[in-house]
Design an enzyme around this catalytic site. Structure first.
Site, PDB file in Angstrom:
ATOM      1  N   ASP A  47     -12.094  15.078 -28.927  1.00 40.16           N
ATOM      2  CA  ASP A  47     -12.538  15.576 -27.622  1.00 40.16           C
ATOM      3  C   ASP A  47     -12.938  14.439 -26.685  1.00 40.16           C
ATOM      4  OD1 ASP A  47     -12.257  18.078 -28.715  1.00 40.16           O
ATOM      5  OD2 ASP A  47     -14.317  18.716 -28.329  1.00 40.16           O
ATOM      6  N   HIS A 193     -14.537  12.505 -31.672  1.00 45.41           N
ATOM      7  CA  HIS A 193     -14.450  12.132 -30.248  1.00 45.41           C
ATOM      8  C   HIS A 193     -13.750  10.781 -30.099  1.00 45.41           C
ATOM      9  CE1 HIS A 193     -17.559  15.216 -30.312  1.00 45.41           C
ATOM     10  NE2 HIS A 193     -17.308  15.415 -29.032  1.00 45.41           N
TER      11      HIS A 193
HETATM   12 ZN   LIG Z   1     -16.738  17.417 -25.263  1.00 46.42          ZN
END
Ligand SMILES: [Zn+2]
Length: 232
Positions: A47, A193
């Site tokens: 993400d 991430h």
């Molecule tokens: Zn996020």
């Protein structure tokens, strides 16, 4: 009182799906959100990107291990680096919609949410030639409006079944690996991430360091790793 009750009901209707953020209720109410539930597979997702300092390094490590992933991107970041979006797609990875920016959807009107989801979807399609299939809300918090829009835009909402807490200050490759391993299971989805755009704390370096061990852990457990929508 007559006015208050409908307003309260409206607020609940707006925020209700936010309960999906909680692992327990999420699994009970919306089991499909945790992954694609294909036995023997686990999906790898990233993400908050793309970012020029970090994302190419993830692409390099994934290529070294011959693994594909799904990158949930932000429209604000994607439009700054259109070449990087094209590069992610050209390397065989999947691109999903994380949102136009990283503000919580509960703070946006349904109309604005719809405009932003459509703009992000269309931007990715324009840059890659492929229309995104997946949508993961910032913080994993879906508003009712966002779920209605996702359906209209052909985006499937998805969350995760395990995560590395890899956005936190002080996380290490070892802490991320251990966290992910706790709930690693067949048919699930790993959340990591590839950018620190929301924190600026450089935590992505720890994520990058953890990635080889996480991939080895999956393979050691007999799980095939890949993007959400791939059959590998
Ligand atoms: Zn996020």
């Amino acid at each position: 009182m007559k006015l208050v009750l409908p307003l309260a009901a409206l607020a609940l209707a707006h925020a209700g799906p936010a309960a999906a953020f909680l692992p327990g209720p999420r699994r009970a109410l919306l089991p499909g959100l945790a992954g694609t539930t294909v036995p023997g597979r686990i999906a790898l997702t990233f993400d908050d990107g793309p970012a020029t300092d970090s994302t190419p390094q993830f692409l390099r490590v994934l290529a070294e291990h011959d693994v594909h992933a799904t990158f949930f991107v932000l429209g604000t970041e994607a439009r700054k680096v259109p070449g990087l979006i094209a590069e992610i797609a050209a390397a065989g990875h999947e691109i999903g919609v994380h949102g136009w920016d990283h503000r919580c959807l509960l703070r946006k009107t349904p109309a604005r949410t719809h405009r932003e989801l459509r703009a992000t979807r269309d931007l990715v399609e324009r840059l890659t030639g492929t229309r995104p299939r997946w949508f993961r809300a910032p913080y994993g918090v879906f508003s009712t409006g966002s779920l209605v829009s996702a359906r209209a835009l052909g985006l499937r909402p998805i969350l995760w079944s395990t995560w590395g807490f890899d956005w936190t200050e002080g996380c290490t490759p070892d802490s991320i690996h251990r966290r992910v391993s706790c709930n690693l299971g067949t048919g699930g989805t790993i959340l990591l991430h590839d950018s620190d755009v929301t924190t600026g704390n450089g935590a992505w370096r720890a994520t990058l360091g953890a990635l080889p061990a996480i991939l080895a852990e999956c393979r050691g457990r007999g799980l095939r790793i890949g993007a959400l929508g791939h059959a590998d």
